[in-house]
Enzyme design. Sequence first.
Site, PDB file in Angstrom:
ATOM      1  N   SER A 172       0.806  -1.097  -0.002  1.00 31.36           N
ATOM      2  CA  SER A 172      -0.022  -0.020   0.095  1.00 31.36           C
ATOM      3  C   SER A 172       0.947   1.380   0.019  1.00 31.36           C
ATOM      4  O   SER A 172       1.740   1.481  -0.786  1.00 31.36           O
ATOM      5  CB  SER A 172      -0.778  -0.052   1.228  1.00 31.36           C
ATOM      6  OG  SER A 172      -1.954   0.956   1.099  1.00 31.36           O
ATOM      7  N   ASP A 224      -6.086  -3.201  -2.384  1.00 29.32           N
ATOM      8  CA  ASP A 224      -5.088  -2.837  -1.319  1.00 29.32           C
ATOM      9  C   ASP A 224      -4.149  -4.217  -0.901  1.00 29.32           C
ATOM     10  O   ASP A 224      -4.823  -5.188  -0.451  1.00 29.32           O
ATOM     11  CB  ASP A 224      -5.539  -2.415  -0.229  1.00 29.32           C
ATOM     12  CG  ASP A 224      -4.462  -1.712   0.844  1.00 29.32           C
ATOM     13  OD1 ASP A 224      -3.925  -2.480   1.545  1.00 29.32           O
ATOM     14  OD2 ASP A 224      -4.148  -0.597   0.597  1.00 29.32           O
TER      15      ASP A 224
END
Length: 384
Positions: free
Chosen positions: A54, A199
Amino acid sequence: MATERMATILSIDGGGVRGIIPGVILDFLEGKLQELDGPDVRLADYFDVIAGTSTGGLITAMITAPDSQNRPLFAAKDIVKFYWDNSDKIFPSYTPLCTLCHMLTGPKYSNKYLHSLVNKYLDKKRLHQTLTNVVIPAYDIKLRLPSIFSTFQSKVEVSKDALLSDVCMGTSAAPTYLPPYYFETSDSDGKKTSFNLIDGGVVASNPTLLAINEIIKEELKKSSEFPSMSPKDYSKFIVISLGTGHEASGSYTAKEASKWGIFSWFYNNGDIPILNMYGDASDDVVDINLSVVFESFQCTQNYLRIQAMNLTGSEAQLDDGSKGKLAQLIKIAENLLDKPVCRRNLNTGEFEPIPDVCTNKDALIRFAKLLSEQRKLRPPRQRD
């Protein structure tokens, strides 16, 4: 002076705007490396693998993507400025009513500004071009499988040689915050491969084990890039793992949670319990596992985990990009450097200070010396 080649790893957790915390720490580490080896060296010169999830994936791309002189696009000192200049545009401030409307009808934020940033800086650069090996996870919601993007795979599987900008968008597409991200790659025959990503924290908020696994896989292939080792010989790893902060709030009793419906699991007094619990658990289980492994090989000095514990209130929010919040996070990171090194208590799992050992700053200075020595042992093609 070190005489034995070891595998060196840098790992950076996910955590939204809290990526500014490892940014401060990396600036300190790179500064110490420059004191040893000159002002032009960069983090990518010292690590065999840099892994990021991320926001950590964004940092990984920034410090490993090549510029026009084939040197890292960003110095470590540029990371904090990147967050300072852009966080409030990636995560713009809304009124509570607007926030609720966004979250009920779709992602809280658009990804357009972030997309423009990564396109601007990363241009058309692909995974195989990174200046050292990278590992960046995401999760494919169509295949229901992890997508682990790595320099290693990109060199043997053309369909995995994605644009770094696409990889960054995929790994940072946090559910409820940013929309899932779609892109395609083509192999040498023009066959397309599709990716439908969210993510990387769904796979590994702390990607340290993924980085270690990639090196072990290369060793199993008898790659000459890494020192010869048993696949289970952790004594030949040097690992720095950086967290983005652990939330103090969000602790609940079973009695409290037994009354919750789906709304309370996803929103409770400004907290998103289900996401935070999954993220914290993912971080912790990797650190606990590695603490056990390095202890079993009697090489705990080869593994450094730096994590800010007990973040409270707005400090813990992933998407508060205000200047006041960023200033708070910078101060937290600076204070963290002066705090004692912590390790997992193998009996309780708690992350505890080690009495009378050293501060994180001292540990990073020691690791800088180890990394400098290891750089001199790397094959010539890997030194610069």
